[in-house]
Scaffold this active site. Structure first.
Site, PDB file in Angstrom:
ATOM      1  N   GLY A  61       1.406  -1.314   3.940  1.00  7.24           N
ATOM      2  CA  GLY A  61       0.629  -2.437   3.356  1.00  7.24           C
ATOM      3  C   GLY A  61       1.264  -3.771   4.302  1.00  7.24           C
ATOM      4  O   GLY A  61       2.451  -3.854   4.420  1.00  7.24           O
ATOM      5  N   MET A  64       0.893  -1.287   0.085  1.00  9.44           N
ATOM      6  CA  MET A  64      -0.023   0.002   0.133  1.00  9.44           C
ATOM      7  C   MET A  64       0.867   1.243   0.212  1.00  9.44           C
ATOM      8  O   MET A  64       1.752   1.422   0.770  1.00  9.44           O
ATOM      9  CB  MET A  64      -0.701  -0.032   1.463  1.00  9.44           C
ATOM     10  CG  MET A  64      -2.012  -1.112   1.504  1.00  9.44           C
ATOM     11  SD  MET A  64      -3.357  -0.408   0.575  1.00  9.44           S
ATOM     12  CE  MET A  64      -4.492  -1.559   0.872  1.00  9.44           C
ATOM     13  N   THR A  65       0.396   2.325  -0.771  1.00 17.46           N
ATOM     14  CA  THR A  65       1.050   3.477  -0.694  1.00 17.46           C
ATOM     15  C   THR A  65       0.547   4.210   0.288  1.00 17.46           C
ATOM     16  O   THR A  65      -0.941   4.521  -0.133  1.00 17.46           O
ATOM     17  CB  THR A  65       1.386   4.242  -2.180  1.00 17.46           C
ATOM     18  OG1 THR A  65       1.987   3.389  -3.059  1.00 17.46           O
ATOM     19  CG2 THR A  65       2.169   5.611  -1.993  1.00 17.46           C
ATOM     20  N   ASP A  66       0.960   4.866   1.384  1.00 19.05           N
ATOM     21  CA  ASP A  66       0.463   5.576   2.269  1.00 19.05           C
ATOM     22  C   ASP A  66       0.460   7.213   1.800  1.00 19.05           C
ATOM     23  O   ASP A  66       1.549   7.714   1.857  1.00 19.05           O
ATOM     24  CB  ASP A  66       0.969   5.641   3.648  1.00 19.05           C
ATOM     25  CG  ASP A  66       0.910   4.154   4.144  1.00 19.05           C
ATOM     26  OD1 ASP A  66      -0.233   3.517   3.924  1.00 19.05           O
ATOM     27  OD2 ASP A  66       1.771   3.627   5.180  1.00 19.05           O
ATOM     28  N   ASP A 105       3.238  -5.415  12.658  1.00 21.75           N
ATOM     29  CA  ASP A 105       3.632  -6.122  11.222  1.00 21.75           C
ATOM     30  C   ASP A 105       5.486  -6.105  11.378  1.00 21.75           C
ATOM     31  O   ASP A 105       5.957  -7.276  11.156  1.00 21.75           O
ATOM     32  CB  ASP A 105       3.580  -5.093  10.196  1.00 21.75           C
ATOM     33  CG  ASP A 105       2.335  -4.966   9.623  1.00 21.75           C
ATOM     34  OD1 ASP A 105       1.775  -5.962   9.899  1.00 21.75           O
ATOM     35  OD2 ASP A 105       2.106  -3.946   9.222  1.00 21.75           O
ATOM     36  N   ASN A 110       9.283  -8.920  20.118  1.00 20.31           N
ATOM     37  CA  ASN A 110       8.807  -7.901  20.878  1.00 20.31           C
ATOM     38  C   ASN A 110       9.555  -6.571  21.046  1.00 20.31           C
ATOM     39  O   ASN A 110       9.571  -5.803  21.015  1.00 20.31           O
ATOM     40  CB  ASN A 110       8.374  -8.485  22.258  1.00 20.31           C
ATOM     41  CG  ASN A 110       7.098  -8.485  22.457  1.00 20.31           C
ATOM     42  OD1 ASN A 110       6.269  -7.761  21.714  1.00 20.31           O
ATOM     43  ND2 ASN A 110       6.281  -9.582  22.969  1.00 20.31           N
ATOM     44  N   GLU A 142      -5.060  -8.591   3.800  1.00 20.09           N
ATOM     45  CA  GLU A 142      -5.074  -7.496   3.024  1.00 20.09           C
ATOM     46  C   GLU A 142      -5.057  -7.581   1.539  1.00 20.09           C
ATOM     47  O   GLU A 142      -5.384  -6.799   0.804  1.00 20.09           O
ATOM     48  CB  GLU A 142      -4.054  -6.355   3.270  1.00 20.09           C
ATOM     49  CG  GLU A 142      -4.348  -5.551   4.433  1.00 20.09           C
ATOM     50  CD  GLU A 142      -3.531  -4.534   4.742  1.00 20.09           C
ATOM     51  OE1 GLU A 142      -3.799  -3.594   5.505  1.00 20.09           O
ATOM     52  OE2 GLU A 142      -2.376  -4.446   4.078  1.00 20.09           O
TER      53      GLU A 142
END
Length: 246
Positions: free
Chosen positions: A40, A12-14, A193, A219, A141
């Protein structure tokens, strides 16, 4: 050499606009900053894995447009194999238009675009890389049936499967539970992510490590990512992390 970590997922391009307050319906407000980022879930997880030193391949679909071209470049810069990054003229690269106010509240419009055109045929072309992987990672997604098929293909070859059921789906096909070695419910964008990408790295390269230890180390890496701005831009490289993590 075959990729050890194979991610089947989204790019995804934000498109991010920062403004003092969110506009009301029909209103135009003045923003003070705009930036474009790479996002993404699939690509994010793959980038974090690659930055820890994993040999990675991303199976995804972007548009044959400037955002798609930039995304392919971004993956290459991160050392990710783009052999199975498809470009299509049938849809635009997926985008997330994000408006953030000074309190950090946001409104987001996601247009999945080319992500939803990743199909079984694409998986078939990439079957060799899936079968030779140590770990295959999937999320939701892209079309869920395509994620499920990727998990089944991996499982059939004895490849470890890591499934991140995000974004959450109300009626998740029960087969996802059967075909996932690790079912990692983590809804936090960005840090989640980073965690999944780190976990995939440990599963592939340190398979003898106890699961508790893998989770603790993942973590630690995700907690570093929340201390810097952006999504992928915040993900740490192996050289910048405490060496006892490796």
């Amino acid at each position: 050499m075959a990729a050890e970590v194979v991610v089947v997922g989204s790019c995804m391009t934000d498109l991010v606009s920062l403004t003092t307050r969110l506009p009301r319906a029909g209103e135009t407000t003045l923003g003070h900053k705009f930036f474009i980022g790479f996002g993404g879930k699939g690509a994010n997880q793959c980038v974090q894995s690659a930055r820890l030193g994993a040999k990675t391949s991303l199976i995804c679909k972007v548009g044959k447009d400037s955002f798609g071209n930039d995304y392919v470049e971004n993956l290459k810069k991160n050392g990710i194999s783009t052999a199975f990054v498809g470009q299509t003229t049938d849809a635009a690269t997926g985008t997330a238009s994000i408006i953030v106010n000074s309190e950090g509240q946001n409104v987001i419009v996601i247009v999945p675009g080319a992500n939803l055109l990743l199909n079984f045929e694409d998986l078939k072309k990439a079957s060799d890389v899936i079968h030779k992987a140590k770990v295959v990672v999937c999320q939701l997604e892209i079309t869920p049936a395509v994620s499920l098929e990727a998990l089944k293909m991996a499982r059939a070859s004895g490849v470890k499967t890591l499934f991140n059921p995000a974004p959450a789906l109300a009626d998740l096909d029960p087969q996802f539970y059967t075909h996932s070695d690790i079912f990692c419910c983590n809804e936090t964008e960005g840090a989640g992510d980073s965690f999944v990408g780190a976990l995939a790295f440990y599963l592939a390269y340190y398979p003898k490590l106890p699961m508790e230890e893998m989770i603790r180390k993942s973590n630690c890496i995700a907690s570093v990512s929340v201390q810097a701005p952006g999504t992928q831009s915040s993900y740490p490289y192996r050289k910048d992390l405490p060496q006892d993590l490796f």
